[in-house]
Design an enzyme around this catalytic site. Structure first.
Site, PDB file in Angstrom:
ATOM      1  CB  CYS A  50      -0.917  -0.027   1.229  1.00  8.38           C
ATOM      2  SG  CYS A  50      -2.130   1.294   1.266  1.00  8.38           S
ATOM      3  CB  CYS A  93      -5.469   5.815  -5.799  1.00 12.63           C
ATOM      4  SG  CYS A  93      -4.472   6.437  -4.419  1.00 12.63           S
TER       5      CYS A  93
END
Length: 432
Positions: free
Chosen positions: A167, A361
């Site tokens: 991540c 994102c």
């Protein structure tokens, strides 16, 4: 302790983060009175994890991004236990809780998120280590205290991720946000900054890049005077020093670094939580749940999984291990597939729904940001789009407010899909 009604199936959701709570609300909306629903968590409140970097810079207070669960689940007629799970017993359709009690289930949805593997690198992490974290809101609150000390006594900063991390967005966000805040505090000129990552190049993100993320993020780093080391394997931290090996593509050590720091935030590798780690057939060696195309366990037909706890192979070989992220859009699509498949099973039909596994994102930099969409997340893709601008920061502020409102109301509206469709529409208009 609540008793399980034998008159109808009992569906248990293990985990009350973004994925688990969305699943609880959507499953309840879809099945109504046909099943009883219960959520098990190790916390009594929800934390909006994407805002943790803001907490670490005191742009938010912890309580501003947290919601107490009990009144919401009571209002939605969803059972809730904050005891936490000690061990899942899938061959018995049971969960042993940390207080010793047992919960039976007919269907289980695992949405636990990860265990943070700080212990895999000596000196890493906020508890007994020398780096801070934004993985949990409590960690971010500790990081805010450390950042205050940095501002009072400026010195080198290292931001990045450890080998095996999956991540990377929050690391990029936090590096840019720190640069923004230090400039506001008029001390940026006294703070050398370094970004350390196992990615083979800046902007890889565990996805082999999306659109133009490589040049966008490299350009941001250059403009902000942030240096970087890629293919980095962090070997240990001691007070004020991070030891890093730079690995060549043939696997040899190209260089070693002893990097000084006053402040460091390094994202750890993830692994499965202890409650599911090492269960034969359920998880892989890292403790991530093995699922089929319907989000269903390959070994236990009444167990589903979504989110960070799901096993996804890496994009391809890299000199240093790099994992694949599970973004909110992907998690939302996993939830949708699981809900449809649970309804099918309750109707005595086979599960057929599959998650789309798209990625969206919003990486906020405080004074701007980068957004990207990958459809599907794993190449080859039908759409690979990225953009930047101040609108990304504003979009993330709006997203935070929207999502917290959605949680407080117990609503099930799919946010990421709508946002992605709007972004795709804007992209098509620009290309004409």
């Amino acid at each position: 302790m609540p008793t399980t009604s034998k008159a109808k199936p009992h569906i248990v959701i293990l985990g009350a983060g973004l994925g688990g709570t969305t699943a609880a609300f959507e499953i309840q909306h879809a099945v109504g009175e046909r099943a009883s629903i219960q959520v098990i968590s190790d916390s009594g409140h929800f934390s909006f994890v994407p805002s943790n970097p803001w907490v670490a810079l005191r742009w938010r207070e912890p309580e501003a991004i947290q919601v107490e669960w009990r009144p919401i689940f009571d209002r939605k007629h969803i059972g809730f236990l904050s005891t936490g799970a000690k061990r899942v017993l899938p061959d018995q359709n049971k969960i042993e809780l940390k207080d010793g009690n047992i919960v039976d289930y007919d269907y289980l949805v695992i949405a636990t998120g990860p265990d943070l593997a700080f212990d895999e690198i000596k000196g890493l992490g906020p508890h007994g280590g020398f780096s801070v974290s934004v993985c949990q809101t409590a960690h971010a609150a500790l990081a805010a205290d450390a950042f205050d000390r940095l501002v009072a006594d400026p010195g080198p900063v290292i931001i990045g991720a450890a080998q095996g991390a999956s991540c990377f967005g929050p690391a990029y966000e936090f590096a840019m946000m720190i640069d923004t805040e230090l400039r506001r505090r008029k001390v940026r000129d006294r703070v050398p900054m370094m970004f350390v990552t196992p990615e083979p190049y800046i902007g890889h993100l565990g996805l082999d890049g999306v659109g133009d993320t490589k040049s966008l993020l490299e350009s941001e780093f250059r403009n902000r005077h942030i240096k970087w080391i890629t293919n980095a394997r962090t070997t240990s931290l001691e007070e004020g020093i991070m030891h890093v090996e730079e690995v060549a593509f043939d696997g040899t050590i190209a260089a070693t670094h002893a990097l000084p720091f006053y402040f460091s935030m390094m994202l750890p590798a993830f692994r499965g939580i202890p409650a599911i780690f090492g269960i034969e057939g359920l998880t892989n060696p890292r403790g991530f749940v093995l699922v089929d195309q319907h989000q269903r366990s390959k070994a236990f037909a009444n167990v589903f999984a979504l989110g960070v706890c799901v096993a996804i192979p890496p994009m391809g070989p890299t000199p240093v291990p790099v994992g694949v992220p599970k973004t909110g859009f992907m998690i939302e699509s996993m939830v949708t597939a699981i809900v449809q498949n649970l309804v099918a099973l309750l109707d005595n039909r086979p599960p057929t729904a599959q998650a789309t596994w798209n990625a969206l994102c919003l990486a906020d930099f405080g004074d701007g940001g980068v957004a990207f969409i990958a459809q599907p997340q794993i190449p080859p893709r039908n759409l690979s789009w990225s953009s930047q601008g101040r609108w990304v920061h504003l979009a993330k502020v709006i997203f935070e407010r929207y999502f917290l409102r959605k949680i407080r109301r117990g609503e099930t509206e799919p946010f990421y899909e709508r946002l992605a469709l709007k972004a795709i529409g804007l992209n098509k208009l620009k290309s004409k």
